[in-house]
Design a protein around this motif. Structure first.
Motif, PDB file in Angstrom:
ATOM      1  N   ARG A   1     -14.298 -15.315 -11.673  1.00 34.36           N
ATOM      2  CA  ARG A   1     -13.696 -16.545 -11.171  1.00 34.36           C
ATOM      3  C   ARG A   1     -14.061 -17.684 -12.111  1.00 34.36           C
ATOM      4  O   ARG A   1     -15.218 -17.857 -12.471  1.00 34.36           O
ATOM      5  CB  ARG A   1     -14.235 -16.838  -9.778  1.00 34.36           C
ATOM      6  CG  ARG A   1     -13.587 -18.021  -9.138  1.00 34.36           C
ATOM      7  CD  ARG A   1     -14.107 -18.322  -7.756  1.00 34.36           C
ATOM      8  NE  ARG A   1     -14.448 -17.123  -7.013  1.00 34.36           N
ATOM      9  CZ  ARG A   1     -15.305 -17.103  -6.004  1.00 34.36           C
ATOM     10  NH1 ARG A   1     -15.906 -18.193  -5.625  1.00 34.36           N
ATOM     11  NH2 ARG A   1     -15.570 -15.979  -5.376  1.00 34.36           N
ATOM     12  N   VAL A   2     -13.042 -18.449 -12.507  1.00 37.86           N
ATOM     13  CA  VAL A   2     -13.274 -19.659 -13.294  1.00 37.86           C
ATOM     14  C   VAL A   2     -13.118 -20.830 -12.330  1.00 37.86           C
ATOM     15  O   VAL A   2     -12.056 -21.036 -11.759  1.00 37.86           O
ATOM     16  CB  VAL A   2     -12.281 -19.784 -14.470  1.00 37.86           C
ATOM     17  CG1 VAL A   2     -12.538 -21.077 -15.246  1.00 37.86           C
ATOM     18  CG2 VAL A   2     -12.393 -18.577 -15.394  1.00 37.86           C
ATOM     19  N   VAL A   3     -14.193 -21.566 -12.139  1.00 36.33           N
ATOM     20  CA  VAL A   3     -14.219 -22.674 -11.186  1.00 36.33           C
ATOM     21  C   VAL A   3     -14.115 -23.974 -11.968  1.00 36.33           C
ATOM     22  O   VAL A   3     -14.873 -24.205 -12.916  1.00 36.33           O
ATOM     23  CB  VAL A   3     -15.520 -22.649 -10.363  1.00 36.33           C
ATOM     24  CG1 VAL A   3     -15.553 -23.804  -9.385  1.00 36.33           C
ATOM     25  CG2 VAL A   3     -15.669 -21.326  -9.636  1.00 36.33           C
ATOM     26  N   VAL A   4     -13.162 -24.810 -11.577  1.00 33.55           N
ATOM     27  CA  VAL A   4     -12.962 -26.105 -12.212  1.00 33.55           C
ATOM     28  C   VAL A   4     -13.656 -27.168 -11.361  1.00 33.55           C
ATOM     29  O   VAL A   4     -13.357 -27.295 -10.188  1.00 33.55           O
ATOM     30  CB  VAL A   4     -11.458 -26.441 -12.344  1.00 33.55           C
ATOM     31  CG1 VAL A   4     -11.267 -27.790 -13.004  1.00 33.55           C
ATOM     32  CG2 VAL A   4     -10.752 -25.342 -13.121  1.00 33.55           C
ATOM     33  N   LYS A   5     -14.592 -27.881 -11.983  1.00 34.44           N
ATOM     34  CA  LYS A   5     -15.320 -28.925 -11.266  1.00 34.44           C
ATOM     35  C   LYS A   5     -15.106 -30.243 -11.972  1.00 34.44           C
ATOM     36  O   LYS A   5     -15.188 -30.307 -13.198  1.00 34.44           O
ATOM     37  CB  LYS A   5     -16.809 -28.604 -11.224  1.00 34.44           C
ATOM     38  CG  LYS A   5     -17.117 -27.347 -10.447  1.00 34.44           C
ATOM     39  CD  LYS A   5     -18.585 -27.236 -10.214  1.00 34.44           C
ATOM     40  CE  LYS A   5     -18.819 -26.100  -9.250  1.00 34.44           C
ATOM     41  NZ  LYS A   5     -19.993 -26.290  -8.462  1.00 34.44           N
TER      42      LYS A   5
END
Length: 67
Positions: A60-64
Motif C-alpha cells: 500500500r502506498v499511503v499519501v499523507k
C-alpha cells in the motif's frame, strides 16, 4: 502543503518479488519467499507500480499531506 508518500508492506505479503522488481526507484527489496522490505520510502515517486502489480494486495502506498 507538502505531500509525503509512505510505502507499507502488509501481513499477507508472500515475497513473490513483483513489487521490488517493478519499482523504478528501488524503494523495496526482499528475498524470494521472504517478505518485502521497504528500504527508503522517501525515494518513492508515487507511481504506485508496486501497489498496482501486487497480486496479493499486500503493498500500500499511503499519501499523507504535511503542513
Amino acid at each position: 502543503m507538502a505531500v509525503r508518500l509512505r510505502v507499507e508492506v502488509l501481513d499477507n505479503c508472500v515475497g513473490c518479488g513483483i513489487c521490488w522488481t517493478v519499482c523504478p526507484k528501488g524503494v523495496l527489496t526482499g528475498t524470494l519467499r521472504g517478505r518485502a522490505v521497504v528500504l527508503n520510502d522517501e525515494l518513492c515517486s508515487g507511481c504506485f507500480s508496486c501497489q498496482e502489480n501486487c497480486p496479493y494486495n499486500a503493498i500500500r502506498v499511503v499519501v499523507k499531506q504535511q503542513p
